[in-house]
Motif scaffolding. Structure first.
Motif, PDB file in Angstrom:
ATOM      1  N   GLY A  11       0.817  -1.211   0.000  1.00 62.44           N
ATOM      2  CA  GLY A  11       0.000   0.000   0.000  1.00 62.44           C
ATOM      3  C   GLY A  11       0.845   1.252   0.000  1.00 62.44           C
ATOM      4  O   GLY A  11       0.581   2.210  -0.728  1.00 62.44           O
ATOM      5  N   ALA A  15       1.385   4.127  -3.143  1.00 65.21           N
ATOM      6  CA  ALA A  15       1.211   5.564  -2.902  1.00 65.21           C
ATOM      7  C   ALA A  15       2.437   6.329  -3.333  1.00 65.21           C
ATOM      8  O   ALA A  15       2.348   7.430  -3.867  1.00 65.21           O
ATOM      9  CB  ALA A  15       0.937   5.801  -1.413  1.00 65.21           C
ATOM     10  N   PRO A  22      -0.839  13.303  -2.690  1.00 57.47           N
ATOM     11  CA  PRO A  22      -1.942  12.974  -1.789  1.00 57.47           C
ATOM     12  C   PRO A  22      -2.106  14.044  -0.719  1.00 57.47           C
ATOM     13  O   PRO A  22      -1.145  14.627  -0.261  1.00 57.47           O
ATOM     14  CB  PRO A  22      -1.505  11.645  -1.169  1.00 57.47           C
ATOM     15  CG  PRO A  22      -0.007  11.685  -1.229  1.00 57.47           C
ATOM     16  CD  PRO A  22       0.352  12.468  -2.453  1.00 57.47           C
ATOM     17  N   LYS A 295      -2.258   0.982   7.618  1.00 57.86           N
ATOM     18  CA  LYS A 295      -3.003   0.339   6.532  1.00 57.86           C
ATOM     19  C   LYS A 295      -4.455   0.095   6.913  1.00 57.86           C
ATOM     20  O   LYS A 295      -5.387   0.446   6.179  1.00 57.86           O
ATOM     21  CB  LYS A 295      -2.314  -0.974   6.157  1.00 57.86           C
ATOM     22  CG  LYS A 295      -2.959  -1.690   4.986  1.00 57.86           C
ATOM     23  CD  LYS A 295      -2.844  -0.873   3.711  1.00 57.86           C
ATOM     24  CE  LYS A 295      -3.478  -1.622   2.535  1.00 57.86           C
ATOM     25  NZ  LYS A 295      -3.428  -0.806   1.287  1.00 57.86           N
ATOM     26  N   GLU A 301      -1.750   5.460   2.458  1.00 59.59           N
ATOM     27  CA  GLU A 301      -1.483   6.121   1.184  1.00 59.59           C
ATOM     28  C   GLU A 301      -1.167   7.601   1.339  1.00 59.59           C
ATOM     29  O   GLU A 301      -0.619   8.218   0.426  1.00 59.59           O
ATOM     30  CB  GLU A 301      -2.651   5.920   0.224  1.00 59.59           C
ATOM     31  CG  GLU A 301      -2.803   4.464  -0.206  1.00 59.59           C
ATOM     32  CD  GLU A 301      -3.800   4.306  -1.340  1.00 59.59           C
ATOM     33  OE1 GLU A 301      -4.387   5.316  -1.774  1.00 59.59           O
ATOM     34  OE2 GLU A 301      -3.983   3.158  -1.785  1.00 59.59           O
ATOM     35  N   SER A 302      -1.487   8.182   2.456  1.00 55.46           N
ATOM     36  CA  SER A 302      -1.202   9.606   2.669  1.00 55.46           C
ATOM     37  C   SER A 302      -0.093   9.831   3.692  1.00 55.46           C
ATOM     38  O   SER A 302       0.116  10.960   4.129  1.00 55.46           O
ATOM     39  CB  SER A 302      -2.473  10.328   3.136  1.00 55.46           C
ATOM     40  OG  SER A 302      -2.962   9.764   4.342  1.00 55.46           O
ATOM     41  N   PRO A 505       4.387   8.413  -0.115  1.00 53.67           N
ATOM     42  CA  PRO A 505       4.087   9.188  -1.315  1.00 53.67           C
ATOM     43  C   PRO A 505       5.145  10.210  -1.692  1.00 53.67           C
ATOM     44  O   PRO A 505       5.240  10.603  -2.846  1.00 53.67           O
ATOM     45  CB  PRO A 505       2.757   9.871  -0.977  1.00 53.67           C
ATOM     46  CG  PRO A 505       2.667   9.828   0.508  1.00 53.67           C
ATOM     47  CD  PRO A 505       3.351   8.576   0.920  1.00 53.67           C
TER      48      PRO A 505
END
Length: 610
Positions: A11, A15, A22, A295, A301-302, A505
């Motif tokens: 994950g 990202a 993000p 997660k 993801e951010s 990210p």
């Protein structure tokens, strides 16, 4: 657990490779205290190894010297080097009696009350620089620092109400600890977590010269800190719906490596026994739990996850053939070994001055007695010492309150005669002294509010002969711990080589970066990621790690060597370092042949001579 780790890293990797920015951007900074880079593998630390394989692994890493916890914590927290923050060691000379440290002039700063005392004395902010957590919360981000007593608080040390940054450490729920807000207390209650942090228990047992130290990692206490982070703080931050910064400071493997009982009196296995390996796995499991929580709570993801260690680690030696202190008899010290406070004892003896204990109300020390915490006041009057020794472990700090140049030269000459010394650095205010390099050469002469050492003493280091010498380093240490246990603080490459990696990210995927990087760079990089503008008072700073960032440029770097003029006995202090632009990274320093990793080639065009 391995399936969960892999899923979480996937994950985070996705990202990091997606082109869009993000929002909001979060940062988790995970510090595995005292973790050696060469010990990170899929077998020893699968979560950490997997994270760095998916994101960035820095392969040319640097802890700031002196290689101690509090100095490197301030570097991460502010992006400034130690001569700007004044955090020259875990123990420093403050020049005033410290209430939280029993009125000592040489307090150990891994303490919430002591940090409050130094802040109060030095204009409300002893570091004289703003931290990333303070800047982040000023811009509306949620902030928290969780884990080991001392370095956790440094990240927002002036916020002591518990209402701004969340602070959870060893002192939580105890006198002197930072209070918990009602909001956090409710979250802890809902998660079934107590409001008081557990102690280290058996892990805190250091043993004696006759009784081995601990054989247990710091599992219970760190399990609590991990639960606080994953079950209370992250859900709270998600509910707020704002970007956040979370610092998690794992005491392991540092605390266990210090106290381990696998190698009492022996250099092998030293800090490579089963107890130390269990401590590495403990820290790694804490990281795995944090990754899994990010997660499961939809935050991966951010969120950028940055991992580091504050310093490397070495096994303790207590041997010397030149020390007067080692010829004396002390209770609890094996015959012929160096006692705690040997540097202060030897200096006092060689200079013909009295020795007093700053941690025992200035009590005078006679034959057969050593300083209770290895620190020393030297002179005729403990209230007006001629020299002060702040003992730290693999290196010591010597202060001259009156700046006596003649005394400084005598002290340097006495220190250089000791076989446990490997390199001396002196204040420019003392004038050039043969055999030494100036403090400015190692970024220890800046804008600090706290008193600056006159002399920094590096101790001898070597390896026991393993394939990667930085994983089996040994150093003479001025400490109450025993030969065979663990310490750090020297200018050995075993201590300056730390762990650094990142995923998320903001970061590139699958990168092994050979560009020099340090803990001071992390503060600057986190500020860049979060868009924080932090004006600096001092000028000795790290840099943004652009080579690791998506679409960032990769800088060039160079290697160089600096040599002192030889002293009367021919001893030369040598510094091996690297540069990226104007930023310096220190590999190793000392007397050739006495510092692990100081493999200095013959002088070349890239070398300088002082």
């Amino acid at each position: 657990m391995r399936r969960v780790i892999g899923f979480c890293l996937v994950g985070l990797t996705i990202a990091g490779s997606a082109g869009a920015e993000p929002q909001p951007r979060n940062v988790v900074l995970f510090i595995a205290d005292g973790l050696r880079d060469g010990m990170v593998s899929a077998a020893n630390a699968p979560a950490l190894d997997g994270l760095m394989a998916a994101g960035v692994r820095f392969t040319n890493t640097h802890s700031l010297f002196p290689t101690f916890t509090m100095p490197n914590a301030t570097a991460m927290a502010t992006g400034h080097m130690l001569s700007d923050t004044g955090q020259f060691g875990n123990t420093i000379y403050t020049a005033f009696p410290m209430p939280g440290a029993g009125e000592s002039l040489t307090p150990f700063l891994e303490s919430d009350p002591v940090l409050g005392d130094v802040d109060a004395h030095f204009s409300g902010n002893y570091l004289n620089e703003e931290t990333i957590l303070r800047a982040a919360r000023a811009q509306g981000l949620s902030t928290a620092s969780i884990g080991k007593l001392g370095p956790s608080l440094v990240f927002d040390h002036t916020a002591r109400s518990g209402q701004d940054s969340i602070l959870v450490d060893d002192s939580t729920g105890r006198p002197g600890g930072i209070p918990l807000s009602e909001e956090l207390r409710a979250r802890l209650g809902a998660a079934g977590l107590p409001l008081q942090a557990p102690t280290r228990g058996a892990n805190g047992q250091a043993g004696t010269a006759e009784v081995p130290g601990t054989v247990a990692a710091n599992v219970e206490q760190q399990g609590y800190f991990t639960g606080v982070a994953t079950e209370a703080v992250l859900p709270l931050f998600k509910a707020r719906g704002k970007p956040f910064v979370l610092v998690y400071w794992s005491r392991d493997p540092d605390g266990t490596q210090h106290n381990q009982g696998d190698s009492l009196g022996r250099l092998v296995p030293g800090i490579n026994g089963p107890t130390s390996l269990a401590a590495i796995r403990n820290a790694d499991s804490n990281l795995a739990a944090l990754l899994a929580a990010l997660k499961s709570q939809g935050l991966a993801e951010s969120t950028d996850v940055i991992v580091t260690s504050d310093h490397g680690f070495s096994t303790i030696s207590k041997e010397s053939a030149t020390s007067f202190a080692a010829t004396q008899t002390y209770r609890g010290v094996p015959k012929g070994q160096l006692p705690p406070g040997f540097l202060a004892a030897d200096l006092a003896h060689d200079l013909g001055l009295a020795l007093f204990d700053p941690d025992a109300k200035g009590a005078k020390l006679g034959p057969g007695a050593f300083p209770s915490r290895a620190n020393g006041l030297i002179g005729a009057d403990p209230a007006k010492p001629a020299l002060v020794v702040a003992a730290n472990g693999g290196s010591d700090l010597v202060y001259l309150p009156d700046g006596d140049r003649a005394l400084a030269r005598r002290a340097v000459e006495a220190l250089a005669r000791q076989d446990y010394v490997s390199g001396l650095f002196v204040s420019a205010a003392l004038g050039p002294i043969p055999g030494t390099l100036p403090l400015s050469a190692i970024a220890l002469d800046g804008s600090a509010l706290t008193p600056m050492p006159a002399i920094v003493v590096n101790f001898r280091s070597f390896s026991t002969g393993c394939a990667d010498p930085t994983t089996c380093g040994v150093e003479v240490s001025d400490t109450g711990l025993q030969q065979g246990q663990g310490m750090h603080g020297s200018f050995s490459r075993a201590d300056t080589r730390n762990v650094m990696g990142a995923v998320g990210p903001s970061f590139r995927a699958g990168l092994r970066s050979p560009v020099p990087a340090s803990n001071a760079d992390l503060g600057k990089t986190i500020a860049r990621i979060l868009g924080l503008t932090i004006p600096g008072k001092g000028q000795l700073v790290g840099r943004v790690l652009t080579e690791a960032l998506v679409n960032g440029g990769t800088p060039t770097f160079a290697r160089a060597v600096l040599r002192s003029e030889p002293d009367a006995a021919g001893l030369v202090t040598v510094l091996a370092y690297q540069t990226v632009g104007e930023t310096r990274y220190f590999d190793a320093a000392g007397y050739p042949g006495r510092t692990l990793g100081l493999d200095v080639p013959a002088p070349s065009a890239a070398a300088e001579t002082r």
